[in-house]
Design an enzyme around this catalytic site. Structure first.
Site, PDB file in Angstrom:
ATOM      1  N   SER A   1      -9.472  -8.246   7.483  1.00  0.00           N
ATOM      2  CA  SER A   1      -9.857  -6.832   7.291  1.00  0.00           C
ATOM      3  C   SER A   1      -9.258  -5.972   8.395  1.00  0.00           C
ATOM      4  CB  SER A   1     -11.377  -6.690   7.290  1.00  0.00           C
ATOM      5  OG  SER A   1     -11.902  -7.271   6.129  1.00  0.00           O
TER       6      SER A   1
ATOM      7  N   GLN B   1     -30.068 -12.725  -1.703  1.00  0.00           N
ATOM      8  CA  GLN B   1     -31.379 -12.259  -1.234  1.00  0.00           C
ATOM      9  C   GLN B   1     -32.338 -12.075  -2.418  1.00  0.00           C
ATOM     10  OE1 GLN B   1     -32.020 -12.075   1.930  1.00  0.00           O
ATOM     11  NE2 GLN B   1     -34.035 -11.073   1.927  1.00  0.00           N
ATOM     12  N   ILE B   2     -31.818 -11.542  -3.521  1.00  0.00           N
ATOM     13  CA  ILE B   2     -32.645 -11.329  -4.711  1.00  0.00           C
ATOM     14  C   ILE B   2     -33.167 -12.672  -5.247  1.00  0.00           C
ATOM     15  CG2 ILE B   2     -32.500 -10.611  -7.164  1.00  0.00           C
ATOM     16  CD1 ILE B   2     -30.715  -8.239  -6.130  1.00  0.00           C
TER      17      ILE B   2
ATOM     18  N   GLU C   1      -4.797 -13.875   3.606  1.00  0.00           N
ATOM     19  CA  GLU C   1      -3.813 -12.858   3.187  1.00  0.00           C
ATOM     20  C   GLU C   1      -3.962 -11.541   3.968  1.00  0.00           C
ATOM     21  OE1 GLU C   1      -2.453 -12.804  -0.719  1.00  0.00           O
ATOM     22  OE2 GLU C   1      -2.762 -14.945  -1.006  1.00  0.00           O
TER      23      GLU C   1
HETATM   24  N1  CAA Z   1       6.966  -4.348   2.879  1.00  0.00           N
HETATM   25  C1  CAA Z   1       8.237  -4.700   3.236  1.00  0.00           C
HETATM   26  N2  CAA Z   1       8.636  -4.838   4.530  1.00  0.00           N
HETATM   27  C2  CAA Z   1       7.714  -4.635   5.489  1.00  0.00           C
HETATM   28  C3  CAA Z   1       6.382  -4.283   5.206  1.00  0.00           C
HETATM   29  C4  CAA Z   1       6.021  -4.140   3.830  1.00  0.00           C
HETATM   30  N3  CAA Z   1       4.775  -3.801   3.476  1.00  0.00           N
HETATM   31  N4  CAA Z   1       5.700  -4.152   6.367  1.00  0.00           N
HETATM   32  C5  CAA Z   1       6.572  -4.414   7.356  1.00  0.00           C
HETATM   33  N5  CAA Z   1       7.789  -4.704   6.823  1.00  0.00           N
HETATM   34  C6  CAA Z   1       9.022  -5.064   7.552  1.00  0.00           C
HETATM   35  C7  CAA Z   1       9.405  -4.057   8.624  1.00  0.00           C
HETATM   36  O1  CAA Z   1      10.194  -3.029   8.102  1.00  0.00           O
HETATM   37  C8  CAA Z   1      10.158  -4.929   9.610  1.00  0.00           C
HETATM   38  O2  CAA Z   1      11.457  -5.180   9.088  1.00  0.00           O
HETATM   39  P1  CAA Z   1      12.742  -5.442  10.077  1.00  0.00           P
HETATM   40  O3  CAA Z   1      12.411  -6.657  10.905  1.00  0.00           O
HETATM   41  O4  CAA Z   1      13.878  -5.671   9.132  1.00  0.00           O
HETATM   42  O5  CAA Z   1      12.848  -4.182  10.901  1.00  0.00           O
HETATM   43  C9  CAA Z   1       9.423  -6.262   9.553  1.00  0.00           C
HETATM   44  O6  CAA Z   1       8.770  -6.308   8.265  1.00  0.00           O
HETATM   45  C10 CAA Z   1       8.383  -6.445  10.655  1.00  0.00           C
HETATM   46  O7  CAA Z   1       7.457  -5.372  10.512  1.00  0.00           O
HETATM   47  P2  CAA Z   1       6.550  -4.845  11.715  1.00  0.00           P
HETATM   48  O8  CAA Z   1       7.410  -4.571  12.901  1.00  0.00           O
HETATM   49  O9  CAA Z   1       5.671  -3.773  11.210  1.00  0.00           O
HETATM   50  O10 CAA Z   1       5.716  -6.187  12.037  1.00  0.00           O
HETATM   51  P3  CAA Z   1       4.509  -6.432  13.010  1.00  0.00           P
HETATM   52  O11 CAA Z   1       4.784  -7.661  13.770  1.00  0.00           O
HETATM   53  O12 CAA Z   1       4.137  -5.189  13.743  1.00  0.00           O
HETATM   54  O13 CAA Z   1       3.345  -6.871  11.995  1.00  0.00           O
HETATM   55  C11 CAA Z   1       1.486  -6.728  10.494  1.00  0.00           C
HETATM   56  C12 CAA Z   1       2.797  -6.113  11.041  1.00  0.00           C
HETATM   57  C13 CAA Z   1       0.989  -5.741   9.490  1.00  0.00           C
HETATM   58  C14 CAA Z   1       0.441  -6.947  11.577  1.00  0.00           C
HETATM   59  C15 CAA Z   1       1.826  -8.077   9.849  1.00  0.00           C
HETATM   60  O14 CAA Z   1       2.158  -9.029  10.819  1.00  0.00           O
HETATM   61  C16 CAA Z   1       0.745  -8.631   8.958  1.00  0.00           C
HETATM   62  O15 CAA Z   1       0.565  -8.208   7.816  1.00  0.00           O
HETATM   63  N6  CAA Z   1       0.055  -9.685   9.442  1.00  0.00           N
HETATM   64  C17 CAA Z   1      -0.882 -10.419   8.606  1.00  0.00           C
HETATM   65  C18 CAA Z   1      -0.216 -11.610   8.037  1.00  0.00           C
HETATM   66  C19 CAA Z   1      -0.915 -12.142   6.830  1.00  0.00           C
HETATM   67  O16 CAA Z   1      -1.318 -11.404   5.945  1.00  0.00           O
HETATM   68  N7  CAA Z   1      -1.015 -13.448   6.779  1.00  0.00           N
HETATM   69  C20 CAA Z   1      -1.566 -14.086   5.635  1.00  0.00           C
HETATM   70  C21 CAA Z   1      -0.998 -15.438   5.511  1.00  0.00           C
HETATM   71  S1  CAA Z   1      -0.598 -15.882   3.890  1.00  0.00           S
HETATM   72  C22 CAA Z   1      -2.007 -16.463   3.173  1.00  0.00           C
HETATM   73  O17 CAA Z   1      -3.108 -16.303   3.615  1.00  0.00           O
HETATM   74  C23 CAA Z   1      -1.716 -17.128   1.885  1.00  0.00           C
HETATM   75  C24 CAA Z   1      -2.682 -18.112   1.387  1.00  0.00           C
HETATM   76  O18 CAA Z   1      -2.340 -19.263   1.338  1.00  0.00           O
HETATM   77  C25 CAA Z   1      -3.966 -17.664   0.807  1.00  0.00           C
END
Ligand code: CAA
Length: 366
Positions: free
Chosen positions: A352, A322-323, A349
């Site tokens: 938000s 904008q600037i 990744e």
């Molecule tokens: N660290 C370690 N383990 C974790 C964790 C963490 N921060 N968060 C969850 N877990 C584990 C849980 O303990 C669970 O383990 P078990 O199956 O052994 O019990 C497992 O992971 C599943 O966890 P949830 O039940 O909490 O999973 P969920 O289905 O409810 O999903 C979510 C949680 C936060 C929504 C997750 O799905 C998420 O982060 N989604 C976004 C995905 C993402 O970031 N995608 C980006 C793609 S990669 C990319 O963009 C790369 C690129 O090329 C630029």
């Protein structure tokens, strides 16, 4: 060192690389020579393992004029190398980490699918064990560096008990039979970072390439994403820093109504807001990296840093453009590209909305 490298090697060719959608292979080879591709790899595997703060600083600098390079390096270091270092066997580390640290192969990370982005545990790609092989079928997309990488950490569903399928992680080499790059995405920004769709048709992956325990892929993916979200926050901070500097430079040159536009209070306030948001984003990013370095829990802080820094980068790029007025809309000025490049930061990744979910779950669980 990285700032000097950017001045010398990246600035002169950044515009043409982006305009031609050209993968910056030569730049990456030189970054490997400087040790940057081995920043998460210990010396015993030919890396120069540094702390997370150092990786953040390197990514910030790389992101200032060519955020495409920053995301390639971030995925390589924080998702590919780190996941093998943390969850790999001795043999896997010896096989892949030295090559990755020396830049002989680039690494990618393949979780997302056409029908599963945020909902990452609902993958359809499956892996069926057959003797000493897993046979993978499915389609992966939005794979950063997918077409250029020598190997990928790739996620698929395995049946760990009859009827129960869970995510498992595999190290998949580009030349494994059945792996095909089916498409390169045409994106709004980050044109030098090539983003691929990958088809797996009876792709044969040796059983020894299973990464970590079968069925524990979700934990592997989310743990590594915690680390790499700090990298995307750093990428956002680097771009925001450059956007601010471009805006300040322009405001001090451009004249309107008989004076420099920097002398108008409306612009001064915009620059003050930009600087304040930038500082807050940077401090959140450094805090998350510091917690990671100290071996403390940093899931919530990484999500906060990624959420705030990526949203701030978009607001900052908007205001900096904008600037620039009409010139900001022209490809002649860097701010036009930074504005487009910033847009994906709030999406990849973890969007938000996903970061907010991670933060609130953490607090409500407690
Ligand atoms: N660290 C370690 N383990 C974790 C964790 C963490 N921060 N968060 C969850 N877990 C584990 C849980 O303990 C669970 O383990 P078990 O199956 O052994 O019990 C497992 O992971 C599943 O966890 P949830 O039940 O909490 O999973 P969920 O289905 O409810 O999903 C979510 C949680 C936060 C929504 C997750 O799905 C998420 O982060 N989604 C976004 C995905 C993402 O970031 N995608 C980006 C793609 S990669 C990319 O963009 C790369 C690129 O090329 C630029």
């Amino acid at each position: 060192m990285v700032r000097d490298f950017v001045q010398r090697e990246i600035i002169p060719q950044a515009k043409s690389l982006e305009e031609n959608h050209e993968f910056p292979r030569e730049i990456l080879e030189k970054l490997a020579d400087l040790g940057i591709l081995g920043m998460t790899v210990p010396p015993e595997y030919k890396g120069m393992k540094t702390d997370s703060i150092s990786l953040v600083l390197a990514l910030e600098e790389l992101s200032r004029v060519l955020p495409s390079v920053a995301v390639i390096v971030s995925v390589h270091c924080s998702l590919f190398c780190y996941s093998i270092l943390k969850f790999g066997t001795r043999e896997q580390k010896e096989k892949y980490l030295p090559k990755a640290a020396e830049g002989k192969i680039l690494g990618a990370f393949s979780l997302t699918e056409p029908g599963a982005g945020s909902d990452a545990t609902s993958l359809r790609t499956n892996a069926v064990k057959n003797g000493n092989m897993y046979i993978l079928n499915g389609t992966k997309n939005w794979v950063t560096t997918g077409s250029e990488a020598g190997a990928l950490v790739l996620f698929a569903m395995t049946e760990i008990k009859p009827g129960i399928k869970k995510l498992s992680a595999f190290i998949v080499e580009k030349h494994f039979p059945g792996l095909k790059i089916s498409k390169i995405e045409e994106k709004m920004g980050l044109h030098s970072s090539l983003t691929a769709e990958i088809s797996l048709e009876n792709c044969e992956v040796p059983a020894e390439n299973l990464l970590g325990e079968e069925g524990k892929g979700a934990s592997i993916a989310f743990h590594c994403l915690d680390c790499s979200r700090i990298g995307i926050a750093a990428q956002s901070v680097g771009l925001s820093q450059q956007a601010m500097e471009e805006a300040v430079k322009y405001a001090k040159q451009r004249e309107a109504f008989g004076k420099k536009i920097a002398e108008f209070q409306s612009l001064q306030f915009m620059i003050a807001d930009i600087a304040t948001q930038l500082d807050a984003a940077r401090l959140l990013t450094y805090k998350a990296a510091d917690l990671c370095d100290k071996g403390k829990s940093f899931t919530k802080e990484a999500a906060m840093a990624k959420l705030f820094a990526s949203e701030a980068a978009n607001r900052i790029a908007y205001q900096a453009l904008q600037i620039h007025g009409g010139y900001g809309y022209s490809k002649e000025f860097l701010i036009e590209r930074l504005y487009r490049d910033a847009r994906v930061f709030t999406i990849y990744e973890g969007t938000s909305e996903i970061q907010r979910l991670v933060i609130s779950r953490f607090l409500l669980k407690k």
